[in-house]
Design an enzyme around this catalytic site. Sequence first.
Site, mmCIF file in Angstrom:
data_model
loop_
_atom_site.group_PDB
_atom_site.id
_atom_site.type_symbol
_atom_site.label_atom_id
_atom_site.label_comp_id
_atom_site.label_asym_id
_atom_site.label_seq_id
_atom_site.Cartn_x
_atom_site.Cartn_y
_atom_site.Cartn_z
ATOM 1 N N SER A 23 0.774 -1.200 0.121
ATOM 2 C CA SER A 23 0.144 0.141 -0.057
ATOM 3 C C SER A 23 0.856 0.973 -0.023
ATOM 4 O O SER A 23 0.144 2.278 -0.031
ATOM 5 C CB SER A 23 -0.729 0.044 1.124
ATOM 6 O OG SER A 23 -0.237 -0.191 2.382
ATOM 7 N N ASN A 111 -1.765 -1.561 13.370
ATOM 8 C CA ASN A 111 -3.163 -1.127 13.201
ATOM 9 C C ASN A 111 -3.599 -0.019 13.965
ATOM 10 O O ASN A 111 -4.546 0.790 13.421
ATOM 11 C CB ASN A 111 -3.944 -2.464 13.860
ATOM 12 C CG ASN A 111 -3.634 -3.906 13.056
ATOM 13 O OD1 ASN A 111 -3.173 -3.724 12.140
ATOM 14 N ND2 ASN A 111 -3.834 -5.040 13.674
ATOM 15 N N THR A 156 -40.370 24.105 -12.247
ATOM 16 C CA THR A 156 -40.254 22.906 -11.454
ATOM 17 C C THR A 156 -40.709 21.942 -12.709
ATOM 18 O O THR A 156 -41.186 22.218 -13.704
ATOM 19 C CB THR A 156 -41.570 22.637 -10.486
ATOM 20 O OG1 THR A 156 -42.724 23.029 -11.096
ATOM 21 C CG2 THR A 156 -41.377 23.610 -9.329
ATOM 22 N N HIS A 157 -40.210 20.589 -12.461
ATOM 23 C CA HIS A 157 -39.909 19.694 -13.568
ATOM 24 C C HIS A 157 -39.225 20.035 -14.837
ATOM 25 O O HIS A 157 -39.625 19.660 -15.885
ATOM 26 C CB HIS A 157 -41.498 19.083 -14.108
ATOM 27 C CG HIS A 157 -42.424 18.919 -12.843
ATOM 28 N ND1 HIS A 157 -42.539 17.699 -12.244
ATOM 29 C CD2 HIS A 157 -43.151 19.608 -11.955
ATOM 30 C CE1 HIS A 157 -43.470 17.604 -11.357
ATOM 31 N NE2 HIS A 157 -43.740 18.933 -11.078
ATOM 32 N N SER A 278 -14.735 22.192 -29.904
ATOM 33 C CA SER A 278 -14.874 20.829 -30.682
ATOM 34 C C SER A 278 -13.669 21.042 -31.775
ATOM 35 O O SER A 278 -13.250 21.710 -32.408
ATOM 36 C CB SER A 278 -16.222 20.861 -31.288
ATOM 37 O OG SER A 278 -16.209 19.939 -32.233
ATOM 38 N N LYS A 284 -18.517 25.585 -31.453
ATOM 39 C CA LYS A 284 -18.830 25.063 -30.324
ATOM 40 C C LYS A 284 -17.965 25.724 -29.157
ATOM 41 O O LYS A 284 -16.934 26.036 -29.336
ATOM 42 C CB LYS A 284 -18.704 23.473 -30.114
ATOM 43 C CG LYS A 284 -19.346 22.711 -31.188
ATOM 44 C CD LYS A 284 -20.805 22.547 -30.557
ATOM 45 C CE LYS A 284 -20.780 21.463 -29.597
ATOM 46 N NZ LYS A 284 -22.199 21.440 -29.086
ATOM 47 N N ASN A 286 -18.172 24.432 -25.217
ATOM 48 C CA ASN A 286 -18.667 23.553 -24.349
ATOM 49 C C ASN A 286 -18.428 23.781 -22.805
ATOM 50 O O ASN A 286 -17.299 24.075 -22.527
ATOM 51 C CB ASN A 286 -18.373 22.199 -24.806
ATOM 52 C CG ASN A 286 -18.870 21.740 -26.128
ATOM 53 O OD1 ASN A 286 -20.156 22.353 -26.669
ATOM 54 N ND2 ASN A 286 -18.078 20.909 -27.054
ATOM 55 N N GLU A 291 -19.348 19.513 -16.775
ATOM 56 C CA GLU A 291 -19.896 18.312 -17.003
ATOM 57 C C GLU A 291 -18.702 17.290 -16.220
ATOM 58 O O GLU A 291 -19.304 16.235 -15.692
ATOM 59 C CB GLU A 291 -19.641 17.905 -18.606
ATOM 60 C CG GLU A 291 -20.753 18.600 -19.312
ATOM 61 C CD GLU A 291 -20.615 18.661 -20.869
ATOM 62 O OE1 GLU A 291 -19.774 17.636 -21.450
ATOM 63 O OE2 GLU A 291 -20.881 19.994 -21.438
ATOM 64 N N TYR A 318 -9.233 -5.896 13.293
ATOM 65 C CA TYR A 318 -8.464 -5.574 12.255
ATOM 66 C C TYR A 318 -8.499 -6.873 11.226
ATOM 67 O O TYR A 318 -8.272 -7.718 11.591
ATOM 68 C CB TYR A 318 -7.025 -4.894 12.503
ATOM 69 C CG TYR A 318 -6.459 -4.516 11.232
ATOM 70 C CD1 TYR A 318 -6.643 -3.183 10.775
ATOM 71 C CD2 TYR A 318 -5.725 -5.557 10.387
ATOM 72 C CE1 TYR A 318 -6.132 -2.759 9.581
ATOM 73 C CE2 TYR A 318 -5.110 -4.836 9.335
ATOM 74 C CZ TYR A 318 -5.202 -3.666 8.814
ATOM 75 O OH TYR A 318 -4.641 -3.059 7.789
ATOM 76 N N GLN A 323 -7.232 -1.843 4.568
ATOM 77 C CA GLN A 323 -6.095 -1.143 3.790
ATOM 78 C C GLN A 323 -6.954 -0.384 2.702
ATOM 79 O O GLN A 323 -6.119 0.626 2.120
ATOM 80 C CB GLN A 323 -5.213 -2.096 3.466
ATOM 81 C CG GLN A 323 -3.954 -1.380 2.645
ATOM 82 C CD GLN A 323 -2.698 -2.457 2.329
ATOM 83 O OE1 GLN A 323 -2.047 -2.786 3.374
ATOM 84 N NE2 GLN A 323 -2.512 -2.903 1.302
ATOM 85 N N LYS A 326 -8.163 3.526 2.176
ATOM 86 C CA LYS A 326 -7.236 4.957 1.912
ATOM 87 C C LYS A 326 -7.438 5.561 0.472
ATOM 88 O O LYS A 326 -7.643 6.601 0.094
ATOM 89 C CB LYS A 326 -5.925 4.862 2.181
ATOM 90 C CG LYS A 326 -5.634 5.007 3.552
ATOM 91 C CD LYS A 326 -4.277 4.757 4.143
ATOM 92 C CE LYS A 326 -4.172 3.259 4.367
ATOM 93 N NZ LYS A 326 -4.970 2.548 5.247
#
Length: 469
Positions: A23, A111, A156-157, A278, A284, A286, A291, A318, A323, A326
Amino acid sequence: MKLWGGRFSGGRRDTLFEKFSESFSVDQRLILYDLRVNQAYVRELARARVLTASETRRLVSGLEAIRRYVQTHPQWAKGQSSEDVHTWVEARLEKELGPVARKLRTGRSRNDLVATETRLYVKDAVAGLERAAINLLDALVAVGKRHPREVMPGYTHLQPAQPVLFAHYLLAYFEMFRRDFSRLEECRASADELPMGAGALAGSSFAVDRDRLAHELGFARVARNSLDVTSDRDFVCELLFCCSMAMVHLSRLAEDLAIHSSPGFGFVEMAEAYSTGSSLMPQKKNPDALELIRGKAARTIGNLSGMLALLKGLPLAYNRDLQEDKTALFNAVDTARDSLDLAARIVRTMRVHPARMQAATAQGFLTATDLAEELVRRGVPFAEAHEQVGKLVRYCVERGITFAEIPDGDARLMLPLWDAGLRAVATSPERSAARKNVVGGTSPGQVARQLRSAGRTLSRLKTTAKPAK
Ligand code: ARG
């Protein structure tokens, strides 16, 4: 170097498993915590008379030398390999000090060590996330203050509903991120207890003063149960939830801004720095930054559900499965902090087009409810008023006109009470907003109040937030 050779006959190791089990590539980020905890622990061993004064001095300064090396060599981990960061520190210390280094891990285990370091990391991560959240809260208030009275269509919606103030809309997100901030505070409190002294699972047979150690390391209290604190990671789950919730809020903001910046809406426009073009379509621009924030929320949610799944079947105490915590933790914290910071910059630099918002409020019959409510004020039962206005809307829709364009004579066919007063109600989104004069509503007075209160909240948060490391 291994920390556990004696029990084994020394046969050949499997390199695939060694790679699988290491690790170090992930937990090397805990290096400074490891050194700090070890130093404090060594001093406690000295007070418990487990180490002599000279052993203590050598161990503490050996650890200090490693700290200096690491801090001055950002590439310190390059080309190094080790089972984990704790093993690396011990090996390095032995290389520098010789056999005395072998006393370092007396009465402690990886541990309790890794649980301690993870808790210290979480407390610092909370501070970093709080600062990032403050940046975003600050940006939302700043933009809101610049546009305290402008109206926009509320949806709304995703269908036009009623006019709202743009500042009111921004302050809705302020509330969400303010709650995210409070959740982080609670998460810090959960993480704030000391595992060291819990040993591998049963506690330590050496008389280390855990209260003093807790104080040294800046923990509020000592963990009450050694089995619990070496094996639970609920505080990690809590932080992952905080990150996920903030990412979900960010993702909704990103979605809104992406919609509102599309030419069909054109309410806002993202700065070039946060947009891309693009390779094929020359026109474009974007909103990729938005996103990506929306997309990265998925990862954070995955980290949270992964961590819950990791814990659900573990017998006390433990297990090595832990491990894996993380990877999820670091990833979620980095993602949430960067996303909050980025969103703050995006909001601060976006162009706002109040005229486009205002123009859009003429479409969609946003004042229909106000018309019905005005009829109520004149004694018409609401259900009846609703029916009449509904018919008026259908009339307009069928002819492709707005409330502003309907001739009085036609309007009166559906609304017998139609007059200049009702026309004014139908055609004024500002008046509609002004009427929502309840606490939390969208009238300019109420929104000004919300803005002031947000400003006060912000200065309070700025003074309480801990400086990030
Ligand atoms: N690297 C481990 C972790 O992150 C700590 C080592 C504990 N290993 C063990 N075999 N008890 O959880």
